[in-house]
Motif scaffolding. Structure first.
Motif, PDB file in Angstrom:
ATOM      1  N   SER A   4     -42.898  28.432  45.407  1.00  0.00           N
ATOM      2  CA  SER A   4     -41.771  28.676  46.466  1.00  0.00           C
ATOM      3  C   SER A   4     -40.891  29.925  46.040  1.00  0.00           C
ATOM      4  O   SER A   4     -40.275  30.744  47.068  1.00  0.00           O
ATOM      5  N   ALA A   5     -40.493  29.733  45.087  1.00  0.00           N
ATOM      6  CA  ALA A   5     -39.681  30.920  44.405  1.00  0.00           C
ATOM      7  C   ALA A   5     -40.260  32.483  44.341  1.00  0.00           C
ATOM      8  O   ALA A   5     -39.370  33.056  45.013  1.00  0.00           O
ATOM      9  N   LEU A   6     -41.469  32.533  44.294  1.00  0.00           N
ATOM     10  CA  LEU A   6     -42.300  33.696  44.657  1.00  0.00           C
ATOM     11  C   LEU A   6     -42.123  34.189  45.977  1.00  0.00           C
ATOM     12  O   LEU A   6     -41.841  35.250  46.388  1.00  0.00           O
ATOM     13  N   LYS A   7     -42.282  33.161  46.938  1.00  0.00           N
ATOM     14  CA  LYS A   7     -42.319  33.205  48.388  1.00  0.00           C
ATOM     15  C   LYS A   7     -40.975  33.854  48.810  1.00  0.00           C
ATOM     16  O   LYS A   7     -40.846  34.747  49.527  1.00  0.00           O
ATOM     17  N   ALA A   8     -40.070  33.333  48.061  1.00  0.00           N
ATOM     18  CA  ALA A   8     -38.433  33.694  48.515  1.00  0.00           C
ATOM     19  C   ALA A   8     -38.300  35.236  48.085  1.00  0.00           C
ATOM     20  O   ALA A   8     -37.666  35.945  48.716  1.00  0.00           O
ATOM     21  N   HIS A   9     -38.763  35.316  47.052  1.00  0.00           N
ATOM     22  CA  HIS A   9     -38.845  36.885  46.391  1.00  0.00           C
ATOM     23  C   HIS A   9     -39.508  37.849  47.348  1.00  0.00           C
ATOM     24  O   HIS A   9     -39.031  38.934  47.639  1.00  0.00           O
TER      25      HIS A   9
END
Length: 238
Positions: A4-9
């Protein structure tokens, strides 16, 4: 780091053209970045633990800036050399011993930082780069500066903290070289080509921390010519 963090980035990067993920312990180049090959202008993956830069880096054809400082890279893929728009490349603090053979194809490159690697010579591939402004090769294991350096187009060349004991006289033929940094090397005064002083464009020569006293440099023939350039440049920036 979760998906999810990667997706946000990735979502942010899609809007801004900038993907920055530093100091996250990444061991691999994020494959999901492939979705953004036409969006990204800047990638910064510094301070991670990547050992390999995958060939897919060659697909980011609009990339202008790539920073991979302080990773564990031992080599670069030839595909990197396809990045025709790349202007800035920072690779400080890796384990690189050489550059890809086709590195001279990075025709837009202006700034190249390779400080703190394991290079043993000034890469000849740099001589084909016509727009190069700044080259930082400090803190490597370079022992001599070869004749090919005469074709280097850079304005500033940083060779501080190497093991240089020999420099080709050709360095004084560099057409645009204004700043030459050679601090903390193994140079004897007799090994410093006097033409750097008397017959070059160089207006800032930094040679502290070698095997001679700086005051001896002032006694060399051509030093007054060098000082004229030095003073003229200083006035220009004052």
């Amino acid at each position: 780091m979760g998906n999810s963090a990667l997706k946000a980035h990735l979502e942010t990067a899609q809007k801004t053209g900038v993907f920055q993920l530093t100091g996250k312990g990444l061991t691999e180049f994020p494959e999901d970045l492939q979705k953004l090959t036409s969006n990204l202008r800047t990638i910064d993956l510094s301070n991670n633990k990547m050992e390999i830069l995958p060939p897919l880096i060659g697909k980011f054809s609009f990339l202008k800036s790539l920073a991979l400082n302080n990773n564990k890279l031992t080599a670069l893929p030839e595909e990197l050399c396809k990045l025709k728009k790349l202007e800035t490349l920072h690779l400080n603090g890796n384990h690189l011993r050489q550059l890809p053979a086709a590195f001279g194809q990075l025709s837009a490159l202006k700034t190249l930082s390779l400080s703190g690697n394991q290079l043993r010579t000034v890469p000849t591939q740099l001589c084909g780069l016509r727009h190069l402004d700044v080259v930082d090769l400090s803190k490597n294991q370079i022992q001599n500066v070869p004749d090919t350096v005469g074709e280097l187009q850079a304005i500033e060349l940083n060779l501080n903290q190497n093991q240089i004991s020999q420099i080709s006289v050709q360095i004084s033929h560099c057409p645009r070289l204004k700043v030459l940094r050679l601090e903390e090397n193994c140079l004897e005064l007799s090994m410093l080509p006097q033409s750097i002083l008397s017959d070059s464009q160089i207006s800032l020569l930094a040679v502290e921390g070698n095997l001679f006293e700086i005051k001896k440099l002032r006694e060399l023939e051509g030093y007054d010519k060098y000082m004229e350039r030095f003073t003229a440049t200083k006035k220009k920036f004052a």
